[in-house]
Design a protein around this motif. Structure first.
Motif, PDB file in Angstrom:
ATOM      1  N   ALA A 120       0.813  -1.226   0.000  1.00 47.51           N
ATOM      2  CA  ALA A 120       0.000   0.000   0.000  1.00 47.51           C
ATOM      3  C   ALA A 120       0.843   1.271   0.000  1.00 47.51           C
ATOM      4  O   ALA A 120       0.553   2.202  -0.763  1.00 47.51           O
ATOM      5  CB  ALA A 120      -0.963  -0.019   1.183  1.00 47.51           C
ATOM      6  N   PRO A 121       1.906   1.389   0.824  1.00 51.70           N
ATOM      7  CA  PRO A 121       2.717   2.619   0.795  1.00 51.70           C
ATOM      8  C   PRO A 121       3.358   2.871  -0.567  1.00 51.70           C
ATOM      9  O   PRO A 121       3.384   4.011  -1.043  1.00 51.70           O
ATOM     10  CB  PRO A 121       3.773   2.371   1.874  1.00 51.70           C
ATOM     11  CG  PRO A 121       3.147   1.376   2.794  1.00 51.70           C
ATOM     12  CD  PRO A 121       2.336   0.483   1.914  1.00 51.70           C
ATOM     13  N   THR A 248       6.487   7.551   1.357  1.00 51.68           N
ATOM     14  CA  THR A 248       5.415   7.051   2.209  1.00 51.68           C
ATOM     15  C   THR A 248       5.999   6.203   3.311  1.00 51.68           C
ATOM     16  O   THR A 248       6.807   5.301   3.058  1.00 51.68           O
ATOM     17  CB  THR A 248       4.410   6.212   1.399  1.00 51.68           C
ATOM     18  OG1 THR A 248       4.020   6.935   0.247  1.00 51.68           O
ATOM     19  CG2 THR A 248       3.189   5.884   2.229  1.00 51.68           C
ATOM     20  N   ALA A 249       5.609   6.485   4.548  1.00 50.40           N
ATOM     21  CA  ALA A 249       6.132   5.759   5.703  1.00 50.40           C
ATOM     22  C   ALA A 249       5.562   4.348   5.760  1.00 50.40           C
ATOM     23  O   ALA A 249       4.401   4.110   5.396  1.00 50.40           O
ATOM     24  CB  ALA A 249       5.803   6.513   6.983  1.00 50.40           C
ATOM     25  N   LEU A 250       6.389   3.407   6.204  1.00 44.65           N
ATOM     26  CA  LEU A 250       5.923   2.055   6.513  1.00 44.65           C
ATOM     27  C   LEU A 250       5.509   2.044   7.985  1.00 44.65           C
ATOM     28  O   LEU A 250       6.287   2.464   8.840  1.00 44.65           O
ATOM     29  CB  LEU A 250       7.032   1.037   6.269  1.00 44.65           C
ATOM     30  CG  LEU A 250       7.661   1.038   4.868  1.00 44.65           C
ATOM     31  CD1 LEU A 250       8.750  -0.023   4.785  1.00 44.65           C
ATOM     32  CD2 LEU A 250       6.609   0.787   3.813  1.00 44.65           C
ATOM     33  N   ASP A 251       4.330   1.568   8.268  1.00 43.57           N
ATOM     34  CA  ASP A 251       3.786   1.683   9.621  1.00 43.57           C
ATOM     35  C   ASP A 251       4.293   0.545  10.495  1.00 43.57           C
ATOM     36  O   ASP A 251       3.590  -0.435  10.761  1.00 43.57           O
ATOM     37  CB  ASP A 251       2.256   1.694   9.575  1.00 43.57           C
ATOM     38  CG  ASP A 251       1.655   2.202  10.889  1.00 43.57           C
ATOM     39  OD1 ASP A 251       2.411   2.332  11.864  1.00 43.57           O
ATOM     40  OD2 ASP A 251       0.446   2.464  10.907  1.00 43.57           O
ATOM     41  N   SER A 252       5.542   0.664  10.962  1.00 43.01           N
ATOM     42  CA  SER A 252       6.116  -0.383  11.800  1.00 43.01           C
ATOM     43  C   SER A 252       5.492  -0.393  13.196  1.00 43.01           C
ATOM     44  O   SER A 252       5.483  -1.437  13.867  1.00 43.01           O
ATOM     45  CB  SER A 252       7.638  -0.224  11.893  1.00 43.01           C
ATOM     46  OG  SER A 252       7.979   1.046  12.386  1.00 43.01           O
ATOM     47  N   TYR A 253       4.978   0.747  13.642  1.00 38.25           N
ATOM     48  CA  TYR A 253       4.289   0.779  14.945  1.00 38.25           C
ATOM     49  C   TYR A 253       3.061  -0.134  14.882  1.00 38.25           C
ATOM     50  O   TYR A 253       2.813  -0.943  15.790  1.00 38.25           O
ATOM     51  CB  TYR A 253       3.876   2.207  15.285  1.00 38.25           C
ATOM     52  CG  TYR A 253       3.260   2.363  16.664  1.00 38.25           C
ATOM     53  CD1 TYR A 253       4.059   2.574  17.775  1.00 38.25           C
ATOM     54  CD2 TYR A 253       1.881   2.301  16.846  1.00 38.25           C
ATOM     55  CE1 TYR A 253       3.512   2.717  19.052  1.00 38.25           C
ATOM     56  CE2 TYR A 253       1.314   2.444  18.110  1.00 38.25           C
ATOM     57  CZ  TYR A 253       2.133   2.653  19.204  1.00 38.25           C
ATOM     58  OH  TYR A 253       1.586   2.786  20.466  1.00 38.25           O
ATOM     59  N   ASN A 254       2.316  -0.023  13.798  1.00 40.97           N
ATOM     60  CA  ASN A 254       1.139  -0.871  13.617  1.00 40.97           C
ATOM     61  C   ASN A 254       1.533  -2.342  13.515  1.00 40.97           C
ATOM     62  O   ASN A 254       0.851  -3.224  14.057  1.00 40.97           O
ATOM     63  CB  ASN A 254       0.392  -0.431  12.355  1.00 40.97           C
ATOM     64  CG  ASN A 254      -0.755  -1.338  11.995  1.00 40.97           C
ATOM     65  OD1 ASN A 254      -0.647  -2.165  11.093  1.00 40.97           O
ATOM     66  ND2 ASN A 254      -1.878  -1.203  12.702  1.00 40.97           N
ATOM     67  N   LEU A 255       2.676  -2.612  12.820  1.00 38.67           N
ATOM     68  CA  LEU A 255       3.155  -3.986  12.729  1.00 38.67           C
ATOM     69  C   LEU A 255       3.482  -4.534  14.111  1.00 38.67           C
ATOM     70  O   LEU A 255       3.171  -5.684  14.429  1.00 38.67           O
ATOM     71  CB  LEU A 255       4.396  -4.046  11.836  1.00 38.67           C
ATOM     72  CG  LEU A 255       5.030  -5.428  11.651  1.00 38.67           C
ATOM     73  CD1 LEU A 255       4.085  -6.361  10.898  1.00 38.67           C
ATOM     74  CD2 LEU A 255       6.366  -5.326  10.923  1.00 38.67           C
ATOM     75  N   GLY A 256       4.119  -3.706  14.970  1.00 40.59           N
ATOM     76  CA  GLY A 256       4.421  -4.137  16.331  1.00 40.59           C
ATOM     77  C   GLY A 256       3.163  -4.453  17.120  1.00 40.59           C
ATOM     78  O   GLY A 256       3.107  -5.446  17.872  1.00 40.59           O
ATOM     79  N   GLN A 257       2.153  -3.610  16.971  1.00 41.82           N
ATOM     80  CA  GLN A 257       0.891  -3.868  17.670  1.00 41.82           C
ATOM     81  C   GLN A 257       0.300  -5.216  17.255  1.00 41.82           C
ATOM     82  O   GLN A 257      -0.092  -6.030  18.093  1.00 41.82           O
ATOM     83  CB  GLN A 257      -0.111  -2.748  17.353  1.00 41.82           C
ATOM     84  CG  GLN A 257       0.204  -1.415  18.000  1.00 41.82           C
ATOM     85  CD  GLN A 257      -0.829  -0.371  17.627  1.00 41.82           C
ATOM     86  OE1 GLN A 257      -0.961  -0.003  16.454  1.00 41.82           O
ATOM     87  NE2 GLN A 257      -1.560   0.108  18.624  1.00 41.82           N
ATOM     88  N   ASN A 258       0.212  -5.436  15.949  1.00 40.25           N
ATOM     89  CA  ASN A 258      -0.406  -6.670  15.461  1.00 40.25           C
ATOM     90  C   ASN A 258       0.454  -7.896  15.753  1.00 40.25           C
ATOM     91  O   ASN A 258      -0.073  -8.999  15.926  1.00 40.25           O
ATOM     92  CB  ASN A 258      -0.698  -6.550  13.970  1.00 40.25           C
ATOM     93  CG  ASN A 258      -1.895  -5.652  13.690  1.00 40.25           C
ATOM     94  OD1 ASN A 258      -2.940  -5.777  14.322  1.00 40.25           O
ATOM     95  ND2 ASN A 258      -1.735  -4.716  12.758  1.00 40.25           N
ATOM     96  N   ALA A 259       1.798  -7.717  15.824  1.00 46.16           N
ATOM     97  CA  ALA A 259       2.666  -8.831  16.220  1.00 46.16           C
ATOM     98  C   ALA A 259       2.359  -9.246  17.657  1.00 46.16           C
ATOM     99  O   ALA A 259       2.307 -10.443  17.974  1.00 46.16           O
ATOM    100  CB  ALA A 259       4.133  -8.441  16.076  1.00 46.16           C
ATOM    101  N   ALA A 260       2.165  -8.272  18.549  1.00 44.34           N
ATOM    102  CA  ALA A 260       1.822  -8.582  19.940  1.00 44.34           C
ATOM    103  C   ALA A 260       0.477  -9.310  20.018  1.00 44.34           C
ATOM    104  O   ALA A 260       0.308 -10.262  20.795  1.00 44.34           O
ATOM    105  CB  ALA A 260       1.804  -7.309  20.763  1.00 44.34           C
TER     106      ALA A 260
END
Length: 902
Positions: A120-121, A248-260
């Motif tokens: 998407a980015p 476009t930023a890659l949303d690594s914060y969101n990836l961390g949330q979903n990994a948890a």
């Protein structure tokens, strides 16, 4: 709540404070803390390393993880790019862990994985070029063609074009490696021909976009007027570029949330709804926009304090390194580290845990760990004495009661492959990751421990410091002993990367000719050139180069096949680069090589030695065959004249000898003389040229025989001058041991004058172990002493010094010249002298030409002096030292040995 019933997650990663890694971890901690998990992060400092030793030091932290103490393990595999490390972690988990495992941003053979949205980015930034700017001719620079991120981003590029009715032109898709240089290479390619430039180039990350833009501007193009450039991943460098990159930023914060959330599901079986990502596009000026996202902003600090007022790690008042370097005791070292904790305050707790032997017990961590510092936010800071715990515990505080969940970050303390221990910091239940200041502080602590260890070794050991004894002084490469010390490190890497190893042995075909025609300095330049190019070709962390002696060097490389194909390709590259280097130089000669290659799969360091020796043997066979061919080729006219003259010298025994005095520092008397070969011919013929043509005609033995016969004849003539025990140092050619008939002549003289001859073993030729054993036997039987000549260069390196165990070591002129101005030379020479004295070897400094050099070598402990300052070579054997030299020696010896002041 007691944390004894709180579940615990391990996260394995590299470079935790890097922007995207930090964002991932913060997102992960948010959701993990919300579900009452403790989190332990085991982190390397950086994603990948540039040497085999650092690979071992960095990845040692993963050997600390006791998997059975965790309810789940997360592997941020794409952040651990040390070769073979992720594979080892995966195999270790499979063999020793039965709990849930989640891989991040990389597929696993055995475990589920979660990936960031790369599609998407990328699609958004391509669509921006089309919709906002009306561009249709857009090129795309992807990463490596096989990388999953690259594949997703190429698909996004293609779909964006198709959805806007634009045909995909495969010729506009290029592949790189996600690094600046890929962008630079594409810029060169796009501007090299007459082809039309695209309207824009979209790059799969900002690093490549920056490299592309830089090179395009260097070639006179303007961004975005002549060509637009956009990135993807939106890093800080791109945002602050001269023309800010649209990205476009890659949303690594969101990836961390979903990994948890995924880990929680794996542990409990309960599924939480996926958290959706917010698209964040940075509108710069590189696409043609008006830098909408890059308007001037003023950032404010969270505190009124500054780096200067807080005396932070980056304060100009920080003298932590200097304070650590000043410590010579373990107590002083730990106390200095303890005081420096003020640089990293802000934590909930901190612990410093060390291997009791500070890395001397082998790689990784010892079974018992020593906790030396424990600090808390409540000011309850302690230096601990005799506090040990089992390595499997990792940290005793993990098992203490806490009301809230917490995160702990474990990072190694190491230098090269030596692991000293590890540090653990916790910020409690805050979504906080380590900072650049903390990383810098840990690096300082590691350097401080290494300096303490070196200081302790120098104080407590009489051995030569490793940096001197294991490094060749001319080339800077490791010598043979340095190779032996590093063999285990290379073996460790080979076992985890490819499983095979190749050895390439080389030496210079025409070194004798270079030395003879242009002098020893040019010969050294040729050796240095070859070493430099060899090191350049074999520069990766899976390689090592070392100098065996003289012009003989070896390169080792980890390979992926048992045949010689990879090493042959490297050999061809080496020869090509040497030709290029020489064509660009002003040297009046070319360099060509003998070579030998051997490949295999050694299991021990001894087998690596055998691999090296086989390569050297093949190289020597190549050399012998070439010499046979050389004997058949027609000499040039000038060479023929010189060759005939040498034949005449040997046929008519036109060799004579000059004698240069060797002075005893303590008695200031002549200890002996070196017999220096000369030829009674005109024009002058150098000793090196004589040896060269003697070798050409296979008459080196004639030189050896004439030398001993002629020198003994001179000794008999001067028997009265030698009656007080003076010795004659005679240069011998290894491999040309006298035959029995000639040995009898020597033996007859020595029966009446025992221990009057010292044989100097030169670097001109190699000597096998068998020949060396025979030489030692003969010398011992006849009472002949031995000396290793030219120590510090050539074949007379440490490996030969240890093999020969001579009575004298002659330190080469290259180390003595201007030694008073070189602390490095002083350090090296002092180590040589100390080693010699520890092994009952007398140290002779040769080539002493000034009083400053004389003073320095005497102060360093030299036993004997030879050089133009004390006396030049003469046909007659001088009987006393000149007044000026004698007075200088007497004064400096008195200062050295009687400790008087000037």
């Amino acid at each position: 709540m007691s944390n004894m019933c709180r579940k615990r997650i391990a996260v394995l990663l590299g470079q935790p404070e890097e922007y995207y890694h930090e964002r991932f971890l913060k997102g992960f901690l948010k959701e993990a803390f919300a579900r009452d998990y403790d989190v332990c992060m085991f982190a390397m400092y950086i994603k990948y390393q540039n040497s085999p030793a650092r690979c071992i030091g960095e990845t040692s932290i993963f050997g600390l993880v006791s998997y059975d103490k965790f309810d789940a393990v997360v592997v941020m595999a794409d952040t651990i790019q040390t070769e073979g490390a992720v594979d080892r972690i995966e195999q270790d988990l499979r063999a020793n862990y039965t709990g849930p495992v989640l891989f991040v941003d990389k597929e696993s053979k055995y475990y589920p994985s979660i990936h960031i949205d790369n599609y998407a980015p990328e699609k958004a930034v391509i669509s921006h070029l089309i919709e906002k700017h009306g561009m249709r001719d857009i090129a795309f620079l992807a990463g490596k063609s096989w990388h999953p991120h690259s594949i997703q981003r190429v698909n996004a590029y293609k779909d964006a074009l198709r959805e806007h009715g634009i045909e995909v032109n495969e010729d506009r898709i290029f592949f790189g490696d996600f690094w600046y240089t890929s962008g630079e290479s594409l810029a060169d390619s796009l501007t090299s021909g007459d082809g039309k430039l695209p309207e824009a180039v979209a790059c799969a990350n900002d690093y490549m976009a920056l490299g592309l833009a830089k090179r395009l501007v260097e070639k006179g193009l303007s961004i975005p007027e002549d060509i637009a450039v956009v990135g993807c991943d939106c890093n800080q460098e791109g945002r602050h570029a001269p023309v800010p990159l649209t990205s476009t930023a890659l949303d690594s914060y969101n990836l961390g949330q979903n990994a948890a959330l995924r880990v929680h599901e794996l542990i409990t079986g309960k599924t939480d709804p996926k958290i959706e990502s917010d698209m964040d596009m940075f509108i710069g000026g590189s696409c043609g926009c008006d830098c909408d996202s890059a308007k001037p902003r003023y950032y404010t600090r969270d505190s009124w304090d500054t780096d200067l007022s807080l005396r932070s790690m980056f304060s100009p008042l920080n003298q932590m390194d200097e304070d650590l370097l000043a410590q010579s005791s373990f107590t002083g070292l730990i106390s200095t580290i303890f005081v420096s904790l003020n640089y990293i305050r802000g934590y909930e707790s901190f612990s410093l845990c060390l291997n009791p032997k500070l890395g001397e017990a082998g790689e990784g961590f010892e079974d018992r760990i020593m906790q030396v510092i424990r600090s808390g936010s409540d000011g309850n800071d302690k230096i601990l004495a005799d506090t040990y715990f089992d390595k499997k515990m990792m940290l005793p505080e993990l098992y203490e009661k806490r009301e809230k969940p917490a995160a702990f970050c474990f990072m190694p303390l190491y230098y090269q492959e030596s692991t000293f221990g590890y540090a653990v910091v916790s910020y409690g239940d805050k979504e906080k990751i380590i900072t650049q200041e903390y990383r810098a502080w840990l690096r300082s602590v590691s350097r401080g421990i290494e300096c303490y260890k070196r200081s302790d070794e120098l104080i407590g050991s009489n051995k030569i410091a490793k940096t001197g004894i294991t490094t060749d002084s001319l080339t800077g490469l490791p010598n043979y002993l340095g190779f032996l010390e590093r063999a285990e490190t290379l073996l460790h890497l080979m076992k985890n990367n490819g499983g095979y190893m190749g050895a390439l042995a080389v030496d210079i075909k025409n070194l004798a000719s270079i030395n003879g025609n242009y002098g020893r300095k040019e010969g050294d330049n040729a050796i240095f050139t070859m070493a430099s190019v060899l090191e350049n070709v074999f520069s990766s962390r899976n390689c090592m180069c070392f100098r065996v002696g003289n012009d003989e060097m070896v390169a080792l490389r980890i390979t992926r096949s048992p045949d010689d194909s990879e090493m042959l390709a490297e050999k061809d590259k080496l020869m090509r680069m040497i030709r290029e280097r020489m064509s660009d130089s002003e040297a009046p000669y070319d360099i060509d090589l003998f070579y030998g290659i051997q490949s295999g799969s050694p299991k021990t360091s001894e087998e690596i030695e055998r691999l090296v020796n086989l390569a050297i043997s093949k190289k020597n066979t190549d050399k012998a065959n070439d010499m046979k061919l050389l004997g058949k080729r027609e000499l040039s006219g000038e060479e023929m004249k010189e060759a005939r003259l040498v034949s005449e010298i040997l046929d008519d025994n036109k060799l004579y000898y000059q004698f240069q005095p060797i002075i005893d520092v303590r008695t200031v008397k002549i200890y002996g003389y070196e017999a220096l070969m000369r030829a009674d011919v005109t024009p002058y013929m150098s000793p090196m040229s004589i040896l060269r043509y003697a070798e050409y005609y296979d008459r080196l033995y004639d030189v050896e025989k004439a030398t001993f016969h002629n020198v003994i004849s001179e000794m008999k003539k001067n028997i009265s001058k030698l009656s007080d025990g003076k010795k004659i140092f005679i240069n011998s050619i290894p491999g040309c041991m006298l035959e029995e008939e000639d040995i009898r002549v020597l033996d007859e003289y020595l029966e009446d004058h025992p221990e009057s001859i010292v044989v100097e073993l030169t670097e001109h030729s190699e000597i096998s172990d068998e020949a060396l054993d025979k030489l030692k036997e003969i010398c011992e039987k006849m009472g002949i002493k031995t000396a290793v000549d030219d120590y510090g260069t050539g074949y007379s390196n440490v490996s030969n010094l240890l093999r020969y165990q001579p009575d004298y070591v002659k330190i080469d002129r290259s180390l003595i010249a201007m030694i008073e101005d070189s602390p490095q030379k002083q350090h090296f020479v002092k180590d040589i002298i100390d080693f010699a004295h520890d092994n009952d070897i007398l140290a002779l400094a040769e080539g002493v030409e000034t009083e400053d050099e004389l003073m320095t070598v005497i102060m360093l402990g030299a036993d004997l002096i030879q050089g133009y300052f004390t006396a030049k070579p003469e046909k007659e054997m001088l009987q006393s030292v000149g007044h000026r030299a004698a007075d200088a020696i007497r004064m400096y010896a008195a200062i050295k040995y009687q400790e008087i002041s000037i």
